[in-house]
Scaffold this active site. Structure first.
Site, PDB file in Angstrom:
ATOM      1  N   LYS A   1       0.363  -1.121   0.031  1.00 45.58           N
ATOM      2  CA  LYS A   1      -0.204   0.140  -0.217  1.00 45.58           C
ATOM      3  C   LYS A   1       0.340   1.349   0.087  1.00 45.58           C
ATOM      4  O   LYS A   1       0.817   2.507  -0.828  1.00 45.58           O
ATOM      5  CB  LYS A   1      -1.283  -0.389   1.620  1.00 45.58           C
ATOM      6  CG  LYS A   1      -1.753  -1.234   0.847  1.00 45.58           C
ATOM      7  CD  LYS A   1      -3.417  -0.642   2.355  1.00 45.58           C
ATOM      8  CE  LYS A   1      -4.214  -1.485   2.267  1.00 45.58           C
ATOM      9  NZ  LYS A   1      -5.254  -1.697   3.530  1.00 45.58           N
TER      10      LYS A   1
ATOM     11  N   CYS B   1     -13.668  -2.431  11.190  1.00 40.90           N
ATOM     12  CA  CYS B   1     -14.358  -2.861  10.239  1.00 40.90           C
ATOM     13  C   CYS B   1     -14.604  -4.390   9.116  1.00 40.90           C
ATOM     14  O   CYS B   1     -14.938  -4.922   8.055  1.00 40.90           O
ATOM     15  CB  CYS B   1     -14.074  -1.913   9.055  1.00 40.90           C
ATOM     16  SG  CYS B   1     -12.727  -1.401   8.201  1.00 40.90           S
TER      17      CYS B   1
ATOM     18  N   CYS C   1      -5.386 -15.718  11.204  1.00 39.88           N
ATOM     19  CA  CYS C   1      -6.658 -14.497  10.726  1.00 39.88           C
ATOM     20  C   CYS C   1      -5.259 -14.155   9.630  1.00 39.88           C
ATOM     21  O   CYS C   1      -4.723 -14.884   9.373  1.00 39.88           O
ATOM     22  CB  CYS C   1      -6.904 -14.282  12.348  1.00 39.88           C
ATOM     23  SG  CYS C   1      -5.413 -12.986  12.614  1.00 39.88           S
TER      24      CYS C   1
END
Length: 351
Positions: A85, A187, A321
């Site tokens: 990113k 989120c 995860c």
């Protein structure tokens, strides 16, 4: 330091704007801003600070673009999936404004690098999405005496404030103790309205420009709260408290925030070839599971309390995860409920 002829063309609307003009634009050119996170909040912050002409912008983010990011992280395209990113953001932003210098840090903000990084910048902008980083960012900004522009989002609501500005209150004055891990889902667990980070991030960029140009009423000792469903917003006053005094960083911010470090951890590399020794437990969301998984049971983090009896503990259980954060939270909960189970965290998750 002066503006070149090309810069004058680039910033014409600022140069003719009362309260900014050439003096304010030069302040922006000289300024150095560190943006923590190039995600939902970081994208609009970075775009508007770049367009405004902030001379040096640091971008720190260790994550890569995921397809689920594209709903709100508007700097990226589907061609950027799997790419850094921070690196991608810098390349795209340099096309928006070639007069800005970008410092890219493809790493996580930690207690080991926070102080040295903050000392190089004038203003810190927090675009993080977890409490460990927020408390670390707050404490490092206090120690280095840097103003901190804060933003946070939750479903349809957002918050903006400025901490540690000219002796003002800090994040700890507003939130002296962190919430429990299961009280503040992010989120990826509960969703977020795609345009919301654009609104909140733009407000953060606005506060940053006000600080640099020394104009307007900065949101110091004030918390702006915004509701996108009703279009209502309010500004609450808060006072500086003794919590503002920070002299050193916490030893472990995950521990401070209740995300207990798992005693037993294993990396994805160490796991290769030994899968038969373990039972796997995936605590991610359904859509994450559909995209990619390494097998095992799938029980979402929020479902664990109701599905404890389904967890196979006949072998050591490796909980996983995306990044290793939610799995730590799961282990923290399961340790109290499955006292006989051997629980192992997949370090750094599937990343």
């Amino acid at each position: 330091m002066n503006l070149t002829e090309e810069e004058k063309k680039q910033y014409n609307r600022h140069l003719i704007l009362e309260k900014i003009g050439s003096v304010g634009q030069l302040k922006l050119k000289k300024a150095k801003v560190l943006v923590i996170g190039a995600g939902g909040l970081g994208c609009p912050v970075l775009q508007y600070l770049t367009a405004a002409g902030v001379g040096t912008i640091g971008i720190i983010d260790d994550d890569v673009v995921d397809q689920s990011n594209l709903q709100r992280q508007i700097l990226y395209t589907i061609d950027d999936i799997g790419v850094s990113k921070a690196e991608t953001a810098a390349k795209r932003l340099s096309k928006l404004n070639p007069f800005v210098k970008f410092n890219v840090y493809k790493e996580q903000l930690t207690r080991l690098n926070a102080i040295s990084l903050f000392e190089e910048y004038d203003v810190i902008v927090d675009g993080s999405d977890n409490f460990s980083t927020r408390y670390l960012t707050n404490d490092a900004s206090v120690i280095t005496k840097k103003p901190l522009v804060y933003g946070a989002i939750f479903k349809f609501e957002g918050q903006v404030s400025v901490f540690n500005y000219q002796g003002s209150g800090t994040y700890r004055c507003l939130y002296p103790t962190p919430p429990k891990p299961d009280e503040s889902p992010n989120c990826s667990q509960i969703g977020v309205l795609g345009v919301l980070p654009g609104i909140i991030g733009s407000l953060q960029a606005n506060e940053t420009i006000k600080i640099i140009c020394e104009i307007g009423d900065v949101l110091a000792n004030k918390l702006l709260m915004y509701d996108s469903l009703t279009m209502r917003q309010m500004v609450l006053d808060f006072e500086k408290t003794s919590e503002a005094s920070v002299t050193k960083l916490e030893e472990n911010y995950d521990f401070f925030c209740g995300i207990i470090e798992a005693e037993n951890e294993i990396t994805i590399e160490e796991l290769q070839g030994d899968l038969l020794k373990y039972n796997l437990l995936d605590v991610r969301e359904d859509w994450e599971r559909e995209q990619h998984h390494i097998g095992g049971q799938h029980i979402r983090l929020v479902e664990l309390p109701d599905r404890l009896n389904e967890i196979d503990t006949t072998k050591p259980v490796i909980v996983y995860c995306k990044s290793g954060i939610r799995s730590k939270r799961a282990i923290s909960f399961l340790e109290d409920s499955l006292k006989e189970a051997i629980l192992i965290n997949l370090k750094n998750g599937l990343n």
